[in-house]
Scaffold this motif. Structure first.
Motif, PDB file in Angstrom:
ATOM      1  N   THR A 142      45.695  37.793  29.464  1.00 43.28           N
ATOM      2  CA  THR A 142      46.658  36.991  30.209  1.00 43.28           C
ATOM      3  C   THR A 142      46.050  35.600  30.378  1.00 43.28           C
ATOM      4  O   THR A 142      44.874  35.386  30.067  1.00 43.28           O
ATOM      5  CB  THR A 142      46.939  37.586  31.604  1.00 43.28           C
ATOM      6  OG1 THR A 142      45.747  37.528  32.379  1.00 43.28           O
ATOM      7  CG2 THR A 142      47.451  39.017  31.504  1.00 43.28           C
ATOM      8  N   TYR A 143      46.794  34.670  30.911  1.00 43.74           N
ATOM      9  CA  TYR A 143      46.260  33.319  31.098  1.00 43.74           C
ATOM     10  C   TYR A 143      45.102  33.311  32.090  1.00 43.74           C
ATOM     11  O   TYR A 143      44.312  32.387  32.117  1.00 43.74           O
ATOM     12  CB  TYR A 143      47.358  32.343  31.519  1.00 43.74           C
ATOM     13  CG  TYR A 143      47.833  32.520  32.943  1.00 43.74           C
ATOM     14  CD1 TYR A 143      47.304  31.728  33.964  1.00 43.74           C
ATOM     15  CD2 TYR A 143      48.793  33.472  33.266  1.00 43.74           C
ATOM     16  CE1 TYR A 143      47.730  31.895  35.279  1.00 43.74           C
ATOM     17  CE2 TYR A 143      49.220  33.635  34.562  1.00 43.74           C
ATOM     18  CZ  TYR A 143      48.689  32.850  35.564  1.00 43.74           C
ATOM     19  OH  TYR A 143      49.113  33.019  36.856  1.00 43.74           O
ATOM     20  N   ARG A 144      44.970  34.357  32.899  1.00 43.66           N
ATOM     21  CA  ARG A 144      43.877  34.437  33.871  1.00 43.66           C
ATOM     22  C   ARG A 144      42.750  35.344  33.394  1.00 43.66           C
ATOM     23  O   ARG A 144      41.773  35.529  34.106  1.00 43.66           O
ATOM     24  CB  ARG A 144      44.401  34.938  35.212  1.00 43.66           C
ATOM     25  CG  ARG A 144      45.397  33.947  35.821  1.00 43.66           C
ATOM     26  CD  ARG A 144      45.721  34.338  37.213  1.00 43.66           C
ATOM     27  NE  ARG A 144      44.540  34.224  38.044  1.00 43.66           N
ATOM     28  CZ  ARG A 144      44.368  33.315  38.989  1.00 43.66           C
ATOM     29  NH1 ARG A 144      45.304  32.438  39.200  1.00 43.66           N
ATOM     30  NH2 ARG A 144      43.284  33.296  39.715  1.00 43.66           N
ATOM     31  N   VAL A 177      38.188  49.824  29.187  1.00 46.87           N
ATOM     32  CA  VAL A 177      37.813  48.418  29.034  1.00 46.87           C
ATOM     33  C   VAL A 177      38.497  47.660  30.172  1.00 46.87           C
ATOM     34  O   VAL A 177      39.730  47.671  30.265  1.00 46.87           O
ATOM     35  CB  VAL A 177      38.251  47.858  27.657  1.00 46.87           C
ATOM     36  CG1 VAL A 177      37.916  46.380  27.550  1.00 46.87           C
ATOM     37  CG2 VAL A 177      37.624  48.665  26.537  1.00 46.87           C
ATOM     38  N   ARG A 178      37.697  47.036  31.018  1.00 45.75           N
ATOM     39  CA  ARG A 178      38.236  46.337  32.187  1.00 45.75           C
ATOM     40  C   ARG A 178      37.956  44.836  32.050  1.00 45.75           C
ATOM     41  O   ARG A 178      36.793  44.425  31.954  1.00 45.75           O
ATOM     42  CB  ARG A 178      37.605  46.899  33.454  1.00 45.75           C
ATOM     43  CG  ARG A 178      38.191  46.318  34.710  1.00 45.75           C
ATOM     44  CD  ARG A 178      37.808  47.077  35.951  1.00 45.75           C
ATOM     45  NE  ARG A 178      36.382  47.320  36.048  1.00 45.75           N
ATOM     46  CZ  ARG A 178      35.822  48.175  36.888  1.00 45.75           C
ATOM     47  NH1 ARG A 178      36.582  48.884  37.695  1.00 45.75           N
ATOM     48  NH2 ARG A 178      34.522  48.321  36.921  1.00 45.75           N
ATOM     49  N   VAL A 179      39.025  44.040  32.037  1.00 48.51           N
ATOM     50  CA  VAL A 179      38.921  42.589  31.914  1.00 48.51           C
ATOM     51  C   VAL A 179      39.161  41.986  33.292  1.00 48.51           C
ATOM     52  O   VAL A 179      40.204  42.208  33.918  1.00 48.51           O
ATOM     53  CB  VAL A 179      39.956  42.025  30.911  1.00 48.51           C
ATOM     54  CG1 VAL A 179      39.846  40.512  30.815  1.00 48.51           C
ATOM     55  CG2 VAL A 179      39.770  42.670  29.539  1.00 48.51           C
ATOM     56  N   ALA A 180      38.194  41.204  33.764  1.00 47.28           N
ATOM     57  CA  ALA A 180      38.279  40.593  35.091  1.00 47.28           C
ATOM     58  C   ALA A 180      39.142  39.343  35.064  1.00 47.28           C
ATOM     59  O   ALA A 180      39.416  38.764  34.008  1.00 47.28           O
ATOM     60  CB  ALA A 180      36.883  40.272  35.610  1.00 47.28           C
ATOM     61  N   GLU A 181      39.510  38.920  36.247  1.00 47.91           N
ATOM     62  CA  GLU A 181      40.316  37.722  36.428  1.00 47.91           C
ATOM     63  C   GLU A 181      39.393  36.529  36.617  1.00 47.91           C
ATOM     64  O   GLU A 181      38.397  36.601  37.327  1.00 47.91           O
ATOM     65  CB  GLU A 181      41.178  37.904  37.676  1.00 47.91           C
ATOM     66  CG  GLU A 181      42.016  36.740  38.051  1.00 47.91           C
ATOM     67  CD  GLU A 181      42.811  37.016  39.332  1.00 47.91           C
ATOM     68  OE1 GLU A 181      43.692  36.202  39.622  1.00 47.91           O
ATOM     69  OE2 GLU A 181      42.540  38.003  40.020  1.00 47.91           O
ATOM     70  N   ARG A 182      39.712  35.422  35.945  1.00 43.76           N
ATOM     71  CA  ARG A 182      38.937  34.198  36.189  1.00 43.76           C
ATOM     72  C   ARG A 182      39.667  33.408  37.278  1.00 43.76           C
ATOM     73  O   ARG A 182      40.869  33.523  37.453  1.00 43.76           O
ATOM     74  CB  ARG A 182      38.756  33.382  34.913  1.00 43.76           C
ATOM     75  CG  ARG A 182      39.980  32.810  34.306  1.00 43.76           C
ATOM     76  CD  ARG A 182      39.626  32.081  33.004  1.00 43.76           C
ATOM     77  NE  ARG A 182      40.818  31.884  32.224  1.00 43.76           N
ATOM     78  CZ  ARG A 182      41.612  30.827  32.355  1.00 43.76           C
ATOM     79  NH1 ARG A 182      41.309  29.888  33.203  1.00 43.76           N
ATOM     80  NH2 ARG A 182      42.694  30.715  31.625  1.00 43.76           N
ATOM     81  N   TYR A 183      38.893  32.640  37.980  1.00 40.81           N
ATOM     82  CA  TYR A 183      39.449  31.957  39.149  1.00 40.81           C
ATOM     83  C   TYR A 183      39.733  30.485  38.909  1.00 40.81           C
ATOM     84  O   TYR A 183      40.397  29.845  39.712  1.00 40.81           O
ATOM     85  CB  TYR A 183      38.524  32.140  40.338  1.00 40.81           C
ATOM     86  CG  TYR A 183      38.418  33.593  40.719  1.00 40.81           C
ATOM     87  CD1 TYR A 183      39.484  34.238  41.343  1.00 40.81           C
ATOM     88  CD2 TYR A 183      37.299  34.345  40.409  1.00 40.81           C
ATOM     89  CE1 TYR A 183      39.418  35.573  41.671  1.00 40.81           C
ATOM     90  CE2 TYR A 183      37.223  35.681  40.732  1.00 40.81           C
ATOM     91  CZ  TYR A 183      38.278  36.298  41.364  1.00 40.81           C
ATOM     92  OH  TYR A 183      38.217  37.624  41.670  1.00 40.81           O
ATOM     93  N   PHE A 184      39.230  29.927  37.833  1.00 38.12           N
ATOM     94  CA  PHE A 184      39.466  28.497  37.579  1.00 38.12           C
ATOM     95  C   PHE A 184      39.863  28.271  36.151  1.00 38.12           C
ATOM     96  O   PHE A 184      39.563  28.949  35.269  1.00 38.12           O
ATOM     97  CB  PHE A 184      38.236  27.657  37.882  1.00 38.12           C
ATOM     98  CG  PHE A 184      37.831  27.754  39.331  1.00 38.12           C
ATOM     99  CD1 PHE A 184      38.527  27.070  40.298  1.00 38.12           C
ATOM    100  CD2 PHE A 184      36.759  28.552  39.709  1.00 38.12           C
ATOM    101  CE1 PHE A 184      38.155  27.160  41.631  1.00 38.12           C
ATOM    102  CE2 PHE A 184      36.392  28.643  41.042  1.00 38.12           C
ATOM    103  CZ  PHE A 184      37.088  27.948  42.002  1.00 38.12           C
TER     104      PHE A 184
END
Length: 184
Positions: A142-144, A177-184
């Motif tokens: 996703t975009y995040r 498989v776990r993809v984390a969210e980026r904050y910036f």
């Protein structure tokens, strides 16, 4: 006065370092791809000369195969060779004189993708898959989605381990498989 080192020596040293790095990478990949069976795998067991004992079996929720004559055999966390030996020994114990057994995986359990991917869920495993392939199957990030913050949950329940992953990390059947969210 010191004599300069020949360029050939420097080239050999560089080549040796590269060779050692390649060997280390190969050994790591092989260690990651030793496959052990678990719930959800479909296995073909062939008992040569005994077609009634042969067939395709699904590993149940308890990690067992339910085979004719010998009943349930636990195969969780066993390789196909270890399972073959265990089944051989069970048939040898009062059922067959010289059992000749073959065990092969015919369908792997699924892997899972969750977190910041477009289509999280369960997907069919393909041998040789890496994290980048798994994310692509899950519709991409996703975009995040943070491609620098990915982890794999590997194992079963209490023995599950968390492995920090890169896009090139090998994915195994049953992995999450776990993809984390980026904050910036």
């Amino acid at each position: 006065m010191t004599t300069p080192k020949p360029r050939l020596f420097n080239g050999l040293r560089t080549a040796l370092i590269m060779l050692l790095a390649l060997i280390a990478m190969t050994m790591t990949a092989k260690a990651q791809t030793i496959y052990v069976m678990d719930s959800g795998d479909t296995v073909r067991v062939t008992v040569f000369g005994e077609p009634d004992l042969s067939g395709e079996f699904k590993v149940d929720a308890m990690g067992r195969l339910n085979l004719a004559l010998i009943g349930p055999i636990s195969v969780r966390n066993l390789t196909t060779d270890q399972a073959r030996q265990k089944i051989h020994d069970a048939y040898l114990d009062g059922y067959l004189r010289h059992p000749d057994i073959a065990v092969e995986i015919i369908a792997f359990r699924p892997f899972f993708v969750m977190g910041e991917v477009n289509q999280p869920g369960s997907y069919d495993y393909v041998p040789g898959m890496n994290v980048l392939n798994a994310i692509a199957v899950g519709g991409g990030l996703t975009y995040r989605g943070d491609e620098d913050d990915i982890e794999i949950l590997r194992g079963h329940d209490a023995s599950r381990v968390v492995i920090p992953a890169t896009l090139a990390t090998i994915v195994m059947p049953g992995d999450i498989v776990r993809v984390a969210e980026r904050y910036f």
